[in-house]
Each structure stands twice: as structure tokens, then as C-alpha cells.
Enzyme design. Structure first.
Site, PDB file in Angstrom:
ATOM      1  N   GLU A  93     -12.334   4.355   7.629  1.00 58.39           N
ATOM      2  CA  GLU A  93     -11.365   4.457   8.717  1.00 58.39           C
ATOM      3  C   GLU A  93     -10.627   5.784   8.539  1.00 58.39           C
ATOM      4  O   GLU A  93     -10.450   6.256   7.411  1.00 58.39           O
ATOM      5  CB  GLU A  93     -10.395   3.280   8.736  1.00 58.39           C
ATOM      6  CG  GLU A  93      -9.568   3.102   7.488  1.00 58.39           C
ATOM      7  CD  GLU A  93      -8.674   1.868   7.534  1.00 58.39           C
ATOM      8  OE1 GLU A  93      -8.724   1.106   8.519  1.00 58.39           O
ATOM      9  OE2 GLU A  93      -7.920   1.663   6.570  1.00 58.39           O
ATOM     10  N   SER A 110       0.816  -1.210   0.000  1.00 58.05           N
ATOM     11  CA  SER A 110       0.000   0.000   0.000  1.00 58.05           C
ATOM     12  C   SER A 110       0.855   1.267   0.000  1.00 58.05           C
ATOM     13  O   SER A 110       1.611   1.503  -0.932  1.00 58.05           O
ATOM     14  CB  SER A 110      -0.966  -0.035   1.188  1.00 58.05           C
ATOM     15  OG  SER A 110      -1.925   0.978   1.066  1.00 58.05           O
ATOM     16  N   ASP A 157      -3.340   6.535  -3.156  1.00 62.03           N
ATOM     17  CA  ASP A 157      -2.042   6.017  -2.702  1.00 62.03           C
ATOM     18  C   ASP A 157      -1.546   4.964  -3.707  1.00 62.03           C
ATOM     19  O   ASP A 157      -2.256   4.641  -4.672  1.00 62.03           O
ATOM     20  CB  ASP A 157      -2.151   5.491  -1.261  1.00 62.03           C
ATOM     21  CG  ASP A 157      -2.945   4.216  -1.112  1.00 62.03           C
ATOM     22  OD1 ASP A 157      -3.750   3.904  -2.020  1.00 62.03           O
ATOM     23  OD2 ASP A 157      -2.794   3.520  -0.096  1.00 62.03           O
ATOM     24  N   LYS A 211     -11.706  -0.887   1.545  1.00 59.64           N
ATOM     25  CA  LYS A 211     -11.549   0.526   1.180  1.00 59.64           C
ATOM     26  C   LYS A 211     -11.154   0.618  -0.285  1.00 59.64           C
ATOM     27  O   LYS A 211     -10.485  -0.269  -0.819  1.00 59.64           O
ATOM     28  CB  LYS A 211     -10.539   1.213   2.084  1.00 59.64           C
ATOM     29  CG  LYS A 211      -9.179   0.569   2.196  1.00 59.64           C
ATOM     30  CD  LYS A 211      -8.372   1.324   3.238  1.00 59.64           C
ATOM     31  CE  LYS A 211      -6.993   0.731   3.425  1.00 59.64           C
ATOM     32  NZ  LYS A 211      -6.998  -0.473   4.274  1.00 59.64           N
TER      33      LYS A 211
END
Length: 622
Positions: free
Chosen positions: A434, A175, A332, A448
């Protein structure tokens, strides 16, 4: 050891001659040099052995990877506690063994494998190569594998698991972690990340078959096996079609003059965000040219985490100013999280926090539901979710609007599983989040998803522009309607696990054995919840409602003044994180007072509970 493996030959006399004097370490060294077929990582261990670096050998070889909040995650390099060819083969062999036990139709339904664009030359390790080895282990055992022919956003793997009715899937990604890291994220048949007990059972299975099997090293199987299919086109087309379910203002999107800049942070996001904007009827967002293409060195940012704010968004903001684009969206590197910045009237940029974006998404998803739901729809059947360290703003909206709000443990794996459970019981879930900029709009993906969140925020900004409102102005209006929720999240780095343990143990024995603090400086503590031990002083039976999570540290303090603060360890990085939020009622609208109160409380929290100077903690760099 189970099945006979396919390790390399090692001259045992050489190893005896180079014995470390530690039987456990000698065995681990022998195993590594026998089993590892990657010349670069094998060399790293041989070099440490030759140079007598026994402590580093022990650190690398005498402990194993464990499942954290995002699967297995560690630095790339040689050793059983690092991400590399051998540990990925071992992990996949364990997963094969566990899935074979759980699913009689495993070999009919198959397994999904995706990957991002990370890589490290020094250990000849890349996400694509690790994905090929993951596929090889399964293909060699006659398991059909859906192997993406190119890099994909992380949300595509859970989405594909559900669409293709596979038993499970793996995404090779770290990530937004630093460039040295990689990871192995496992999704169950329900499309959510695995939770207990699956993670513990898989670890047991990995330990039962650590020696590579015949065929496990054959990464070319993805090119030659008839059992390998490429799901890319089907999954991409279906995903973009499903995305349209949460598009409510297509006409406005097609007509808007609002321009957007998108940065994919040297990762996978560019092509997919372009397609998502097209699906919503938008012109494509303007890409940041220096960050558009994959680059495993993330060469234009000091860290590839858009959550770090303006300092890492520099190129996007300058491009937006040049192009007169008022909104910047940043995904990201694996495109599962989203940062958003908006230019204000004074020319400055506001980078929204995850909690602020959640307030906007929560308002938006509920408003769209209300406008589009059928006449007999029941608001009591509607749910939104957040992790317990995230803002309570959705709770405030839910109380006023009549829908349900639920909290889970930190980590989207808990949200995904709970959402699936609610869906199976006929509930409607509009949104979950979150605070670390992870958002789930709708339920096509039970994780997500930065791609869908990017295009939803674009539609929201377009709609608001038609009302002569900015995102920032709308956010203020939401807080004035439902009560200000002002939060701050940050962290300290700590590379010494015993220090971390000592900090949390002190909080559990603050005024004496087994007694939590009653004050933090001048601030009176109303309740304490310790999810690590299962204690919660606010419950009649003193037991935490959230499940106990012994593997990580997490203590939450509720203060007399309405502030809620949590200290916890990160599941993926060497950090102690703190989360603090002032939750005010709508009539308490003095924002400056609330902000000052929060600032002073955080100061007290750091000084009294974390004691950074005494404990040698490294402050987050500004």
C-alpha cells in the site's frame, strides 16, 4: 447483561445528586464509575461530572469504538470511545464470545497477544498493561494465551497466529499515530487482519457483554497462569529462518562495503532489524542512538511517522553523512512500515515515496523469481497486489512480464485476506503493498512488514552497487521500461465529521441530484467510482467491482489525460486524503511535462472538490 460482572461499588446517591439531567448520559456515567478500576481514568470522569462538563462527558461516554482499516484505534484516556483498560477488557470479552461461537477447539488452540511500547502516564495506560488485561480476560476463561514477554513488531503477531495454529491474535499498537493514541489490532486464524463480517459480529458481541467479568481485571494472571506461554524465542527464531527464503545474494551481502543506518523511531524495531540483517549475512546496520530505545513520548520527532519524509529523518540523515552510509532505512514505531532514503551524487538525500519503493520491490521480487524459479514454473501463476489508492506501476510491470496484478480496497487487511485466498488456490504471491510505505515481501507474514522490507532493500542496494547503480537510477530505469508513474499523496486535517460528509455528498450531487462531476476545472472526467455507494461508471452494470465500504468515504476519478485521483477519509486519523497519479506509457518519457500536468490537476482537485478555505480544512504542514 449476560454474566455477572466484577465492577466496583459506587454510591448511587452521589450519582443522583450529580445527575446531568440526561437519562442516557446518567446511565453511561453510572456504568463507567461502577466498572472502571483504573483510578486515573475513573478520576477523569468524576472530575468532568463534578465540573458540569456534560458535553465532554457525552462525547466520551455516549459512543463506542468501531473497527477501522487497522482495528480499533483512538486516543488513550477515559470514555467508551477511547482506548483504556475498560474498553480493552470489553473488546476482549466480545472477542472471546465470538471466538467461542466460531471455534469448537478454541480452548485447545489458544490466542496470541503482542504489544508495542506506547504509554500515557495521565491515564495509567500502556500497551503492555492493555496486553496483560487482554490476556487476563482469556486466561480467566481457560483459554491458552501466547503472551510475548517483551514488545515485538506488529508482524510477529500474525506470523505467530499461523505458526502456532492459534484461532486469532491481538496486537496492542497505534503504529505511527501520534503519541496520545493507542489501538487494538485483531488477526484471524489465517494470519490476516479481520475483515467483514467478523468485525461487525465482534462489535455486536462486545455490546452484549460490556460489564467486566470476574477475573477480567486480574492482569497478574499472565505471571501466574499455567495456560500462559511465552512464544518469543520460538517465533523470533522461526521468523528469522523464514526470512532467508527471500535472501538471494548472501555472498554479496557478506562482502559488501556498503553501510546502512537504521532508525526505529523510538519504537520496537531495533533488535529485530539487527537480527534480520544478520540472517541475510550483513554487518548490523548503524543505529541512530537517540531513537534506538523505546520512548512513548517520541521525543526527537514532531510525529512518529517516517512517511513524513526528510523533516522526521533528520537525525538518521546526519548520522549517515557522518558514517559515510549511503542508505537509511527507517521502521515506524511498531516496525510494520518502512521508509528509505538514499544519498545522491550531489550530496542531497532522496526520500523515496511508498509508490517509488513499490516499483523497486516489484522489479526486484520478480527478477529474483525469474532467476530462481524452476524450469516448468508458469508466470501466469504469479501474482502481485496493491490497494486501489496505490500506484498502478505493478499493473504496468505485470502487463509486460505476463504475471497477474490485483487491486483491493485500502487497508492491508484486504490484501492479507486475498493473498491467503490465492495461496489456498495454489497461486504464488511475490509482493504486495500500500502506498503508505506498507510492504509485504514473500508470504511468511500476511501483513505489511517493515523488518523484512528493510533487509530486502539492503540486499537490493548491495546488488545494484555491484552494477554501479543506485536505487534512484534503477527507479528511473524501471519507469523508462514500464512507463512513468508519477504520484502525489497528501492530506488535509478535518476534526468535524459533518463537514467531511458534506464535502463527499456535494461530489455525489455536483451538477444536480445524484450526478457526479463531469469536469474538475478544465480537466475532463472519464469515469467515477464511488466505493462508499457501490457505483462505478466504467462498468457495464454501473456497479463497483471492489466491495462496497459504507463505513468510510472514497471516490475515485479517472481523467481523460490518464490521471487517476482518489479522495478518501482515513480509517485511523481525522484526515481527508488525496491520491493522484499520472500513468504514462513507456513512450511518454517527458517527466517534466507529466509532473507539471499532475501538479495542475491536483490544484484543480483541491480548489474545486475539497474547497479548503470554505470548509475550514487544515493543510498538511510542510
Amino acid at each position: 447483561m449476560g454474566e455477572r460482572g466484577a465492577g466496583g461499588d459506587v454510591n448511587s446517591n452521589v450519582l443522583v445528586a450529580r445527575s446531568t439531567g440526561d437519562a442516557q448520559l446518567d446511565k453511561a456515567v453510572w456504568q463507567w464509575l461502577s466498572w472502571d478500576k483504573n483510578p486515573k481514568t475513573k478520576e477523569q470522569i468524576e472530575s468532568l461530572l463534578q465540573n458540569g462538563k456534560h458535553k465532554e462527558l457525552r462525547d466520551r461516554l455516549c459512543c463506542r469504538l468501531t473497527f477501522g482499516t487497522a482495528g480499533l484505534r483512538s486516543a488513550m484516556g477515559a470514555g467508551f470511545c477511547y482506548i483504556n483498560d475498560l474498553t480493552v477488557i470489553q473488546s476482549t470479552q466480545g472477542i472471546y464470545k465470538y471466538l467461542e461461537r466460531c471455534f469448537s477447539d478454541f480452548k485447545q488452540r489458544g490466542f496470541v497477544v503482542g504489544y508495542d511500547t506506547r504509554g500515557q502516564v495521565t491515564s495509567n495506560c500502556s500497551s503492555k498493561k492493555l496486553a496483560k488485561l487482554t490476556a487476563a480476560v482469556l486466561l480467566a476463561k481457560d483459554v491458552p494465551v501466547y503472551f510475548f514477554s517483551t514488545y515485538v513488531p506488529t508482524p510477529f503477531v500474525p506470523y505467530a497466529v499461523q505458526q502456532l495454529k492459534a484461532v486469532a491474535g491481538v496486537m496492542i499498537t497505534a503504529s505511527h499515530n501520534r503519541k496520545e493514541d493507542n489501538g487494538y489490532k485483531v488477526y484471524w486464524e489465517n494470519g490476516a487482519q479481520i475483515t467483514s463480517p467478523h468485525d461487525k459480529e465482534i462489535i455486536k458481541c462486545i455490546e452484549e457483554c460490556v460489564e467486566p467479568w470476574n477475573g477480567s481485571w486480574n492482569e497478574n494472571l499472565v505471571d501466574t497462569s499455567p495456560l500462559r506461554q511465552d512464544p518469543l524465542k520460538k517465533i523470533c527464531d522461526c521468523y528469522m529462518e523464514d526470512l532467508k527464503k527471500i535472501c538471494y545474494h548472501r555472498e554479496l551481502n557478506m562482502q559488501t562495503n556498503l553501510k546502512f543506518v537504521h532508525t526505529s523511531f523510538h519504537g520496537v524495531g531495533h533488535d529485530y532489524v539487527q537480527l534480520a540483517f544478520k540472517a541475510f549475512g550483513f554487518q548490523p546496520p548503524i543505529p541512530v542512538p537517540e531513537q534506538k530505545d523505546p520512548d512513548p513520548d517520541f521525543s526527537t520527532v514532531k510525529c512518529p511517522n517516517p512517511e513524513e519524509g526528510e523533516s522526521v529523518l533528520e537525525l538518521s540523515l546526519r548520522l549517515a553523512e557522518k558514517e559515510s552510509a549511503r542508505v537509511v532505512v527507517a521502521t515506524d514505531p511498531d516496525a510494520d512500515r518502512l521508509a528509505v532514503a538514499e544519498q545522491q551524487e550531489n550530496g542531497c538525500w532522496k526520500v523515496f515515496t511508498g509508490n517509488e519503493l513499490a516499483a523497486l520491490f516489484g522489479w526486484w521480487m520478480f527478477s529474483c523469481w525469474k532467476e530462481n524459479c524452476s524450469r516448468d514454473a508458469d508466470v501466469k501463476n504469479v501474482y502481485m497486489l496493491a490497494t486501489t489508492v496505490s500506484s498502478k506501476i505493478l499493473r504496468a510491470i505485470a502487463l509486460k512480464e505476463g504475471f497477474h496484478f490485483e487491486e483491493t480496497l485500502p487497508g492491508f487487511k484486504w490484501i492479507g485476506s486475498r493473498v491467503k485466498n490465492l495461496l489456498d488456490n495454489g497461486k504464488e504471491i511475490l509482493f504486495a503493498f500500500e502506498e503508505s510505505i506498507g510492504f509485504m515481501c514473500g508470504t511468511s507474514v500476511l501483513d505489511k512488514d517493515g523488518v523484512s522490507a528493510a533487509v530486502v532493500i539492503a540486499e537490493m542496494a548491495t546488488y545494484l552497487e555491484g552494477k554501479n547503480q543506485t536505487l534512484a537510477q534503477k527507479l528511473t530505469e524501471i519507469y523508462e521500461t514500464y512507463g512513468y508513474h508519477i504520484s502525489k499523496t497528501s492530506y488535509f486535517l478535518c476534526y468535524d465529521p459533518p463537514t467531511i460528509k458534506r464535502i463527499f455528498e456535494k461530489l455525489r450531487n455536483f451538477d444536480g441530484p445524484q450526478s457526479y462531476p463531469k469536469f474538475c476545472g478544465v480537466y475532463s472526467i472519464l469515469h467515477v467510482r464511488d466505493v462508499t455507494t457501490g457505483y462505478d461508471s466504467s462498468q457495464p452494470n454501473k456497479k463497483s467491482v471492489l466491495p462496497v465500504s459504507k463505513s468510510s468515504q472514497m471516490i475515485t476519478f479517472t481523467f481523460q489525460n490518464g490521471c487517476v485521483a482518489t479522495l478518501r477519509t482515513s480509517g485511523t486519523e481525522p484526515k481527508i486524503k488525496y491520491y493522484a497519479e499520472m500513468c504514462a506509457l513507456p513512450e511518454q518519457s517527458d517527466r517534466t511535462f507529466l509532473e507539471e500536468e499532475l501538479r495542475k490537476l491536483i490544484e484543480a482537485l483541491i480548489e474545486n472538490f475539497l474547497e479548503p478555505d470554505k470548509n475550514g480544512l487544515i493543510w498538511r504542514s510542510a
